[in-house]
Design an enzyme around this catalytic site. Structure first.
Site, PDB file in Angstrom:
ATOM      1  N   GLU A   4       0.977  -1.070   0.029  1.00 44.51           N
ATOM      2  CA  GLU A   4       0.141   0.092  -0.132  1.00 44.51           C
ATOM      3  C   GLU A   4       0.957   1.174   0.083  1.00 44.51           C
ATOM      4  O   GLU A   4       0.245   2.375  -0.059  1.00 44.51           O
ATOM      5  CB  GLU A   4      -0.831  -0.027   1.382  1.00 44.51           C
ATOM      6  CG  GLU A   4      -0.239   0.178   2.570  1.00 44.51           C
ATOM      7  CD  GLU A   4      -1.132   0.421   3.977  1.00 44.51           C
ATOM      8  OE1 GLU A   4      -1.434   1.424   3.890  1.00 44.51           O
ATOM      9  OE2 GLU A   4      -1.456  -0.606   4.191  1.00 44.51           O
ATOM     10  N   CYS A  37      -3.131  -3.245   4.442  1.00 46.57           N
ATOM     11  CA  CYS A  37      -2.578  -4.460   4.587  1.00 46.57           C
ATOM     12  C   CYS A  37      -2.852  -5.952   4.031  1.00 46.57           C
ATOM     13  O   CYS A  37      -2.043  -6.811   4.392  1.00 46.57           O
ATOM     14  CB  CYS A  37      -2.309  -4.768   6.198  1.00 46.57           C
ATOM     15  SG  CYS A  37      -2.047  -2.995   7.085  1.00 46.57           S
ATOM     16  N   THR A  81       2.883   3.567  16.146  1.00 46.76           N
ATOM     17  CA  THR A  81       2.199   2.292  15.505  1.00 46.76           C
ATOM     18  C   THR A  81       2.886   2.088  14.138  1.00 46.76           C
ATOM     19  O   THR A  81       2.281   1.017  13.342  1.00 46.76           O
ATOM     20  CB  THR A  81       0.734   2.120  15.635  1.00 46.76           C
ATOM     21  OG1 THR A  81       0.368   3.200  14.692  1.00 46.76           O
ATOM     22  CG2 THR A  81       0.200   2.370  16.833  1.00 46.76           C
ATOM     23  N   SER A 131     -11.527   1.446  13.299  1.00 46.66           N
ATOM     24  CA  SER A 131     -10.576   0.419  12.635  1.00 46.66           C
ATOM     25  C   SER A 131     -10.663  -0.716  13.754  1.00 46.66           C
ATOM     26  O   SER A 131     -10.395  -1.884  13.040  1.00 46.66           O
ATOM     27  CB  SER A 131      -9.232   0.941  12.591  1.00 46.66           C
ATOM     28  OG  SER A 131      -8.144   0.191  12.108  1.00 46.66           O
ATOM     29  N   HIS A 134      -3.059 -10.932  11.176  1.00 48.38           N
ATOM     30  CA  HIS A 134      -2.385  -9.403  11.088  1.00 48.38           C
ATOM     31  C   HIS A 134      -2.357  -8.529  12.329  1.00 48.38           C
ATOM     32  O   HIS A 134      -3.117  -8.541  13.180  1.00 48.38           O
ATOM     33  CB  HIS A 134      -3.613  -8.642  10.118  1.00 48.38           C
ATOM     34  CG  HIS A 134      -2.939  -7.438   9.861  1.00 48.38           C
ATOM     35  ND1 HIS A 134      -1.847  -7.074   9.297  1.00 48.38           N
ATOM     36  CD2 HIS A 134      -3.592  -6.103  10.057  1.00 48.38           C
ATOM     37  CE1 HIS A 134      -1.464  -5.659   9.322  1.00 48.38           C
ATOM     38  NE2 HIS A 134      -2.588  -5.253   9.953  1.00 48.38           N
ATOM     39  N   LYS A 168      -1.223  -6.309  21.066  1.00 47.43           N
ATOM     40  CA  LYS A 168      -2.307  -6.608  21.736  1.00 47.43           C
ATOM     41  C   LYS A 168      -3.628  -6.560  20.819  1.00 47.43           C
ATOM     42  O   LYS A 168      -4.622  -7.347  21.367  1.00 47.43           O
ATOM     43  CB  LYS A 168      -2.210  -5.041  22.763  1.00 47.43           C
ATOM     44  CG  LYS A 168      -3.484  -5.121  23.585  1.00 47.43           C
ATOM     45  CD  LYS A 168      -3.324  -6.258  24.795  1.00 47.43           C
ATOM     46  CE  LYS A 168      -2.046  -5.794  25.724  1.00 47.43           C
ATOM     47  NZ  LYS A 168      -1.990  -6.741  26.766  1.00 47.43           N
ATOM     48  N   LYS A 204      -6.595  -9.544  21.025  1.00 45.87           N
ATOM     49  CA  LYS A 204      -8.045  -9.531  20.968  1.00 45.87           C
ATOM     50  C   LYS A 204      -8.663 -10.170  19.623  1.00 45.87           C
ATOM     51  O   LYS A 204      -9.713 -10.422  19.854  1.00 45.87           O
ATOM     52  CB  LYS A 204      -8.322  -7.926  21.003  1.00 45.87           C
ATOM     53  CG  LYS A 204      -7.821  -7.153  22.050  1.00 45.87           C
ATOM     54  CD  LYS A 204      -8.272  -5.580  22.106  1.00 45.87           C
ATOM     55  CE  LYS A 204      -7.880  -4.716  23.147  1.00 45.87           C
ATOM     56  NZ  LYS A 204      -8.157  -3.399  23.216  1.00 45.87           N
ATOM     57  N   ASN A 217       4.380  -2.322  13.066  1.00 46.63           N
ATOM     58  CA  ASN A 217       3.594  -2.679  12.085  1.00 46.63           C
ATOM     59  C   ASN A 217       4.203  -2.510  10.515  1.00 46.63           C
ATOM     60  O   ASN A 217       4.107  -1.305  10.202  1.00 46.63           O
ATOM     61  CB  ASN A 217       2.082  -1.926  12.001  1.00 46.63           C
ATOM     62  CG  ASN A 217       1.253  -2.398  11.225  1.00 46.63           C
ATOM     63  OD1 ASN A 217       1.293  -3.314  10.264  1.00 46.63           O
ATOM     64  ND2 ASN A 217      -0.010  -1.347  11.065  1.00 46.63           N
ATOM     65  N   SER A 277      -7.514  -2.635   5.899  1.00 47.28           N
ATOM     66  CA  SER A 277      -8.572  -1.553   6.186  1.00 47.28           C
ATOM     67  C   SER A 277      -9.252  -1.255   5.065  1.00 47.28           C
ATOM     68  O   SER A 277      -8.632  -1.186   3.907  1.00 47.28           O
ATOM     69  CB  SER A 277      -8.117  -0.377   6.917  1.00 47.28           C
ATOM     70  OG  SER A 277      -7.679  -0.490   8.295  1.00 47.28           O
TER      71      SER A 277
END
Length: 462
Positions: A92, A124, A167, A219, A257, A262, A266, A327, A360
């Site tokens: 990207e 991504c 990030t 996001s 991904h 963290k 999740k 990232n 995204s």
């Protein structure tokens, strides 16, 4: 005889037969960024689960890091240039609105112009789609001319000065895709979740701008929704066409991904809870998916608690590159595969893998893979372990130096003084770098074969 009557022997176990990873030599400690940005201690290191962040100076761009990782792949595995019939790039990171990164990579194939493929873009997710496309290409074309494919997935993730800058990251991965692969990708059971959202995007406000527009809360919610939807579709497809699987228990490792680690925890928690709901329906066939809500803090906390063993054994150990580089966008998912292969555990039988890819905007997919104890496995694992060791060979920058480097990069991109020549900065040996940009914005590159020593206002870096 018409072409339609030709008969060829189908190929099997199409997937990853070789792999390489590149990341920049520069990094900054997240704990140092916490102090520099005057945020609470642990906000990045505990709250996001990040340890370090890699970054590029103004002498590296998407083409240079793609050239570097592709050259490494070709040379490390001694891949004949005339054996490649497809080259696909997932990224990207855009430096041109028309010309693809893939066209620049053709410089490494001077006597082979019959190579299909261009760039694939959707945040991504472009890397995963590039891999799936290459698997399809080899499945169809290898029986005809015995050609293989290469996939390059690369990005430079940079955010404007502010809360999202921590990030970022940068990296590139290259795959050889071939039959009888060490890591076959089972294309039959890939399942998607696609939707129009505005959670993260890069409007063309300026061709020189590298900074995205980000709606952080949307996001995160979109990512978790995609995990649940993809896994539901995947399980449904598997049940329709096979005798079924024992949920996540069927997989030895699970990769997701990673915007930050963290978020992976999740996402895995939602996947594990969705798995439990689908496998424990009531007598009317209804699941319990509404009992906990991933967007509710208490619900997420409980999901994380319920998935603790899966996290500990199948995902968390493989996030070393994500924690220490950040990232990387398209490579972030597949860096976990490398970390898994770098482990000291012996692999003497087949292992089952599950990949969740997300980009995204949004595009997402789940697909299974395997690790087979082929003759090439030892070489792949050697490369993976070397990549782990190379993390300790990087040059640490202070938060002040990091900020100044990104400022210099921004000024270089926005400069109207031509030809534009970037500053020298630390590079690993055998790394391509940007030489200059002329007044028509054409870029030239060179290969650096020895470490550069650069002096700046804050000291000397080797």
């Amino acid at each position: 005889m018409s072409l339609g009557q030709c008969s060829f022997t189908p190929v099997t176990d199409v997937g990853i037969g070789a792999i390489e990873l590149y990341f920049p030599q520069n990094f900054v400690e997240q704990s140092n960024l916490e102090e520099y940005n005057n945020v609470s201690r642990g906000k990045y290191t505990i709250g996001l689960g990040q340890q370090q962040m890699g970054f590029c100076s103004d002498n590296e761009d998407i083409v240079s890091i793609s050239l570097t990782v592709l050259r490494q792949l070709l040379e490390t595995y001694k891949i004949p240039l005339d054996s490649i019939g497809c080259l696909v790039v997932g990224t990207e990171t855009m430096i041109d609105k028309s010309k693809s990164v893939k066209t620049a990579l053709m410089d490494l194939f001077p006597n082979n112009s019959d190579i299909e493929g261009v760039d694939i873009k959707n945040a991504c997710f472009g890397g995963a789609q590039a891999l799936l496309h290459a698997v399809d290409w080899v499945t169809v074309n290898h029986p005809v001319d015995k050609k293989n494919a290469i996939v390059v997935i690369a990005d430079i993730a940079i955010y404007e000065d502010g809360p999202a800058r921590c990030t970022g990251g940068a990296g590139a991965i290259a795959f050889l895709v071939c039959p009888d692969a060490t890591i076959p990708i089972d294309r039959r059971f890939s399942a998607c979740h696609m939707k129009n959202t505005w959670d993260f995007f890069k409007p063309i406000k300026s061709t020189a701008s590298e900074y995205p527009e980000v709606d952080g809360s949307l996001s995160l919610a979109s990512y978790l929704e995609a995990v649940r939807s993809c896994y539901t579709h995947f399980t449904s497809k598997v049940l329709r066409h096979t005798s079924g699987i024992d949920g996540l228990n069927s997989f030895d490792a699970i990769f997701l991904h990673s915007p930050f680690t963290k978020m992976v925890q999740k996402g895995l928690a939602v996947m594990a809870y969705t798995d439990s709901c689908l496998r424990h329906k009531d007598q009317n066939g209804n699941g319990v998916e509404n009992r906990l809500d991933e967007n509710d803090r208490a619900g997420m906390t409980k999901m994380i608690e319920l998935s603790a063993e899966v996290w500990k054994n199948k995902t968390d150990p493989h996030l070393v590159f994500n924690r220490r580089i950040g990232n990387m966008y398209t490579p972030s998912l597949f860096a976990q595969l490398l970390a898994y292969l770098a482990s000291e555990e012996s692999i003497t039988d087949e292992r089952n893998l599950l990949f969740f890819a997300y980009g995204s905007g949004l595009a997402s997919a789940i697909f299974p893979g395997r690790v087979r104890p082929t003759a090439n496995l030892a070489k792949i694992r050697e490369v993976a372990r070397h990549c782990i060791k190379r993390l300790d060979s990087r040059q640490r920058f202070s938060a002040e130096e990091f900020t100044e480097t990104l400022k210099r990069r921004e000024e270089f991109l926005h400069s109207n003084d031509f030809p534009k020549t970037p500053s020298e900065s630390t590079l690993f040996p055998n790394t391509y770098f940007l030489n200059s940009i002329d007044k028509k914005y054409r870029r030239t590159y060179s290969l650096h074969e020895e470490p550069i020593i650069v002096q700046n206002g804050n000291g000397i870096h080797h």
